[in-house]
Scaffold this active site. Structure first.
Site, short mmCIF file in Angstrom:
data_model
loop_
_atom_site.label_atom_id
_atom_site.label_comp_id
_atom_site.label_asym_id
_atom_site.label_seq_id
_atom_site.Cartn_x
_atom_site.Cartn_y
_atom_site.Cartn_z
N GLN A 88 1.67 -6.47 -3.56
CA GLN A 88 2.19 -6.87 -2.07
C GLN A 88 3.83 -5.97 -2.01
O GLN A 88 3.87 -4.85 -2.65
CB GLN A 88 2.50 -8.15 -1.88
CG GLN A 88 1.19 -8.73 -1.64
CD GLN A 88 0.46 -9.05 -2.94
OE1 GLN A 88 0.93 -9.65 -3.87
NE2 GLN A 88 -0.68 -8.66 -2.88
N ASP B 200 0.82 -1.22 0.11
CA ASP B 200 0.00 0.01 -0.01
C ASP B 200 0.93 1.22 -0.10
O ASP B 200 0.46 2.15 0.50
CB ASP B 200 -0.78 -0.21 1.28
CG ASP B 200 -1.79 -1.28 1.29
OD1 ASP B 200 -2.15 -1.68 0.15
OD2 ASP B 200 -2.14 -1.66 2.42
N GLU B 201 2.13 1.12 -0.79
CA GLU B 201 2.80 2.35 -0.65
C GLU B 201 2.49 3.41 -1.75
O GLU B 201 2.99 4.36 -1.76
CB GLU B 201 4.17 1.86 -1.03
CG GLU B 201 4.94 0.99 -0.02
CD GLU B 201 4.66 -0.56 -0.52
OE1 GLU B 201 3.83 -0.62 -1.29
OE2 GLU B 201 5.39 -1.16 0.30
N GLY C 216 -4.48 -4.25 -3.53
CA GLY C 216 -5.61 -3.11 -3.69
C GLY C 216 -4.71 -1.99 -4.25
O GLY C 216 -4.10 -1.47 -3.58
N HIS C 217 -4.85 -1.69 -5.47
CA HIS C 217 -4.02 -0.53 -6.29
C HIS C 217 -4.90 0.55 -6.62
O HIS C 217 -5.86 0.25 -7.48
CB HIS C 217 -3.43 -1.20 -7.41
CG HIS C 217 -2.05 -1.94 -7.26
ND1 HIS C 217 -1.46 -2.71 -8.01
CD2 HIS C 217 -1.98 -2.62 -5.81
CE1 HIS C 217 -0.66 -3.79 -7.24
NE2 HIS C 217 -0.67 -3.66 -6.21
N THR C 218 -4.86 1.77 -6.04
CA THR C 218 -5.82 2.77 -5.93
C THR C 218 -5.06 3.74 -7.15
O THR C 218 -3.79 3.97 -7.14
CB THR C 218 -5.84 3.61 -5.00
OG1 THR C 218 -5.94 2.92 -3.62
CG2 THR C 218 -6.92 4.54 -4.94
N LYS D 75 1.76 2.24 -4.98
CA LYS D 75 2.45 1.78 -6.19
C LYS D 75 1.45 1.97 -7.56
O LYS D 75 1.72 2.25 -8.48
CB LYS D 75 2.53 0.06 -6.20
CG LYS D 75 3.51 -0.32 -5.30
CD LYS D 75 3.31 -2.11 -4.97
CE LYS D 75 2.49 -2.67 -4.50
NZ LYS D 75 2.03 -2.13 -2.93
N GLY D 76 0.14 1.90 -7.26
CA GLY D 76 -0.92 2.07 -8.20
C GLY D 76 -0.78 3.47 -8.80
O GLY D 76 -0.71 3.34 -10.01
P1 GDP Z 1 -0.73 0.05 -3.47
O1 GDP Z 1 -1.44 -1.03 -2.98
O2 GDP Z 1 0.60 0.30 -3.21
O3 GDP Z 1 -1.17 0.71 -4.94
O4 GDP Z 1 -1.39 1.44 -2.45
P2 GDP Z 1 -3.00 1.68 -2.22
O5 GDP Z 1 -3.79 2.18 -3.30
O6 GDP Z 1 -3.23 0.46 -1.46
O7 GDP Z 1 -2.72 2.66 -1.09
C1 GDP Z 1 -2.19 4.04 -1.15
C2 GDP Z 1 -3.25 5.04 -0.94
O8 GDP Z 1 -2.61 6.13 -0.80
C3 GDP Z 1 -4.38 5.52 -1.87
O9 GDP Z 1 -5.50 5.64 -1.31
C4 GDP Z 1 -3.88 6.44 -2.81
O10 GDP Z 1 -4.74 7.26 -3.60
C5 GDP Z 1 -2.97 7.13 -1.85
N1 GDP Z 1 -1.97 7.93 -2.37
C6 GDP Z 1 -0.94 7.60 -3.20
N2 GDP Z 1 0.11 8.36 -3.35
C7 GDP Z 1 -0.33 9.56 -2.41
C8 GDP Z 1 0.32 10.68 -2.16
O11 GDP Z 1 1.45 11.10 -2.54
N3 GDP Z 1 -0.36 11.53 -1.35
C9 GDP Z 1 -1.56 11.24 -0.59
N4 GDP Z 1 -2.26 12.11 0.16
N5 GDP Z 1 -2.26 10.12 -0.98
C10 GDP Z 1 -1.79 9.18 -2.05
P1 IMO Z 2 -0.83 -4.12 -2.53
O1 IMO Z 2 -0.62 -4.74 -3.62
C1 IMO Z 2 -0.93 -4.78 2.01
C2 IMO Z 2 -1.05 -8.92 3.58
C3 IMO Z 2 -2.11 -9.19 4.31
C4 IMO Z 2 -1.35 -10.27 5.50
C5 IMO Z 2 -0.45 -10.99 4.70
C6 IMO Z 2 -0.92 -12.21 4.01
O2 IMO Z 2 -2.15 -3.54 -2.31
O3 IMO Z 2 0.28 -3.56 -1.57
P2 IMO Z 2 -2.45 -12.90 1.98
O4 IMO Z 2 -3.87 -12.73 2.00
O5 IMO Z 2 -1.68 -12.34 0.84
O6 IMO Z 2 -2.03 -14.23 2.22
O7 IMO Z 2 -2.18 -12.21 3.44
O8 IMO Z 2 -0.11 -9.99 3.41
N1 IMO Z 2 -0.98 -8.18 2.29
C7 IMO Z 2 -1.15 -6.92 1.84
N2 IMO Z 2 -0.82 -5.81 2.70
N3 IMO Z 2 -0.94 -4.62 0.84
C8 IMO Z 2 -0.95 -5.61 -0.14
O9 IMO Z 2 -1.14 -5.81 -1.38
C9 IMO Z 2 -1.12 -6.93 0.66
N4 IMO Z 2 -1.26 -8.45 -0.08
C10 IMO Z 2 -1.09 -8.96 1.26
O10 IMO Z 2 -2.62 -8.37 5.01
O11 IMO Z 2 -0.74 -9.50 6.28
MG MG Z 3 -3.00 -1.77 -1.71
#
Ligand code: GDP
Ligand code: IMO
Ligand code: MG
Length: 424
Positions: free
Chosen positions: A223, A13-14, A40-42, A16-17
């Site tokens: 991940q 959830d850094e 979950g990529h936003t 990446k999306g």
């Molecule tokens: P991913 O799994 O690495 O693609 O990340 P997620 O989508 O799960 O979570 C990242 C969250 O941070 C999402 O709600 C994005 O819209 C948000 N986001 C990404 N980059 C930034 C940023 O630079 N600033 C802010 N405020 N939000 C961001």
């Molecule tokens: P993105 O691509 C954050 C975590 C789960 C759990 C562990 C194992 O959005 O960054 P699993 O269902 O894969 O067997 O769960 O890994 N996990 C993630 N945490 N972002 C993800 O994906 C994740 N995918 C799995 O929360 O701790």
């Molecule tokens: Mg995510």
């Protein structure tokens, strides 16, 4: 012509999306190589927000070839739901292709994910309950079902019945759970296979040919490094290889194709699910980051654990992925905190200071983060588009992260939209 990888450097959830969406605007092909719908990529785009699970983020560009590689685990029901929902929003799937080797997540995998977690009690991993672990278990045990099987009803019926019977025995006799109606499920999944079969193609060949033809290729990591089955915080990890190296085995291409590896991090750290988190904050600062950063799981809605930036883990990610550069997202979220801290090393219980992330949980036990403190900032930086526009405190913060992680920061995120970035 170039081929680049985008991977996560922390616990997922850094953002990446967002980075992939930006880089995909310059790519011809986007490839997912591992993981499944646990991701979950936003992607935020001019007021529209998309939360993608399995579909590569390149799908939002109508001419981009979007590939799902052999290393991915595919939930047919979930991907069809995703295709359906996105189609209603005008997204075309003409350029989606799925490798015949990708393994299929079946209802028994999802059931076993939940039952195993229950069985572990308070030692549960905190999985996403999407059946990821049990599907990879079957793959490595060599009893899995692949996308090729799914689209061939006769083959699928036979193989699914054999493996389904065994999984049902485990569900009922080991866990005391409820048996799955195999005939019903198998017919239902054959239906999904017929809907999905038009997407089947050899992704290794497509990627190789695209590279030969001089196309630009982007590999979309899911991940993150600390969730890697070998180099993460085992056993609190996922069951695949989210590292840069996983892209080659998960797609079927050689490492010499790769030109660069982007590692994405947040300007702080989050983790969803259980497991160690040395810089975790259980105080007002942690709550502030969670609320301001909207740190709630994209897939499960769970509140994410929050903490300070940990250069020990990101430096580990720089090494194990061979990162070319870092992208630091969500710098804007830190505005308003009175002071910022960055972990520069760990102090072990025996007093030794270490900078390399320990390989085991036992080695990590009792490690205390050593912090360096920075003054806070209050400026709204969300409209900054050049490094020079950032307040001096932010520039110093980023410069120090570069030093500590031993990697240049090429992209800085100052908001969720694609254009809310600083590219250096
Ligand atoms: P991913 O799994 O690495 O693609 O990340 P997620 O989508 O799960 O979570 C990242 C969250 O941070 C999402 O709600 C994005 O819209 C948000 N986001 C990404 N980059 C930034 C940023 O630079 N600033 C802010 N405020 N939000 C961001
Ligand atoms: P993105 O691509 C954050 C975590 C789960 C759990 C562990 C194992 O959005 O960054 P699993 O269902 O894969 O067997 O769960 O890994 N996990 C993630 N945490 N972002 C993800 O994906 C994740 N995918 C799995 O929360 O701790
Ligand atoms: Mg995510």
């Amino acid at each position: 012509m170039s081929a680049n990888i985008v991977i996560g450097t922390q616990w997922g959830d850094e953002g990446k999306g967002k980075v992939i969406y930006l880089l995909a605007s310059r790519a011809d092909v986007v490839v997912r190589a591992q993981g499944g719908n646990n991701a979950g990529h936003t992607v935020a785009n001019g007021g529209e927000t998309y939360k993608l699970h399995l579909i590569p983020s390149g799908i939002l560009y109508k001419d981009t070839l979007c590939l799902i590689g052999a290393g991915v685990v595919l939930d047919p029901k979930d991907i069809l739901g995703e295709i359906h929902d996105l189609s209603k929003r005008g997204i075309s799937f003409d350029h989606l292709r799925i490798d015949p080797r990708a393994h299929i997540i079946m209802p028994w995998h999802i059931a076993l994910d939940g039952l195993s977690e229950q069985f572990r009690g308070n030692k549960d991993i905190g999985t996403t309950h999407r059946g990821i672990g049990p599907t990879y278990m079957d793959k490595y045990e060599r009893s899995g079902l692949r996308f090729y099987d799914l689209v061939h009803p006769e083959i699928f019926r036979e193989k699914a019945l054999a493996t389904g019977k065994l999984r049902n025995a485990i569900i009922t006799k080991v866990f005391g759970g409820e048996a799955i109606d195999l005939d019903k499920v198998i017919e239902e999944y054959i239906g999904y296979g017929q809907e999905l079969k038009k997407y089947m193609a050899d992704v290794s060949v497509l990627t190789y040919e695209a590279d030969k033809a001089g196309k630009t290729i982007l590999f979309e990591g899911a991940q993150a490094t600390l969730l890697d089955i070998d180099f993460g915080t085992y056993p609190y990890v996922t069951s695949s290889h989210p590292l840069s190296a996983g892209v080659c085995t998960g797609t079927g291409v050689g490492p010499m194709m790769i030109d660069g590896v982007y590692g994405v991090a947040k300007a702080y750290t989050t983790r969803v699910g259980k497991g160690p988190f040395p810089t975790e904050l259980n105080d007002a600062d942690g709550d502030y980051i969670r609320e301001k950063g909207g740190e709630f799981g994209t897939i499960t809605g769970r509140p994410r654990r929050t903490g300070w930036f940990d250069s020990v883990i990101v430096r580990h990610a720089v090494r194990v992925n061979g990162l070319s550069c870092l992208c630091i997202n969500k710098l804007d979220t830190l505005a308003g905190l009175s002071a910022l801290k960055v972990c520069v090393a760990y102090k072990r219980p025996d007093g030794e200071t270490i900078r390399d992330f320990p390989p085991t949980l036992e080695g990590l036990e009792g490690c205390e983060p050593v912090y360096e403190e920075f003054p806070g900032f209050t400026d709204d930086i969300s409209s900054c588009r050049t490094f020079e526009e950032l307040p001096q405190i932010c520039r110093d913060y980023i410069a120090r992260l570069e030093e500590l992680c031993e990697c240049p920061v090429k992209i800085i995120g100052v908001g969720p939209s694609r254009e809310q970035i600083i590219e250096r």
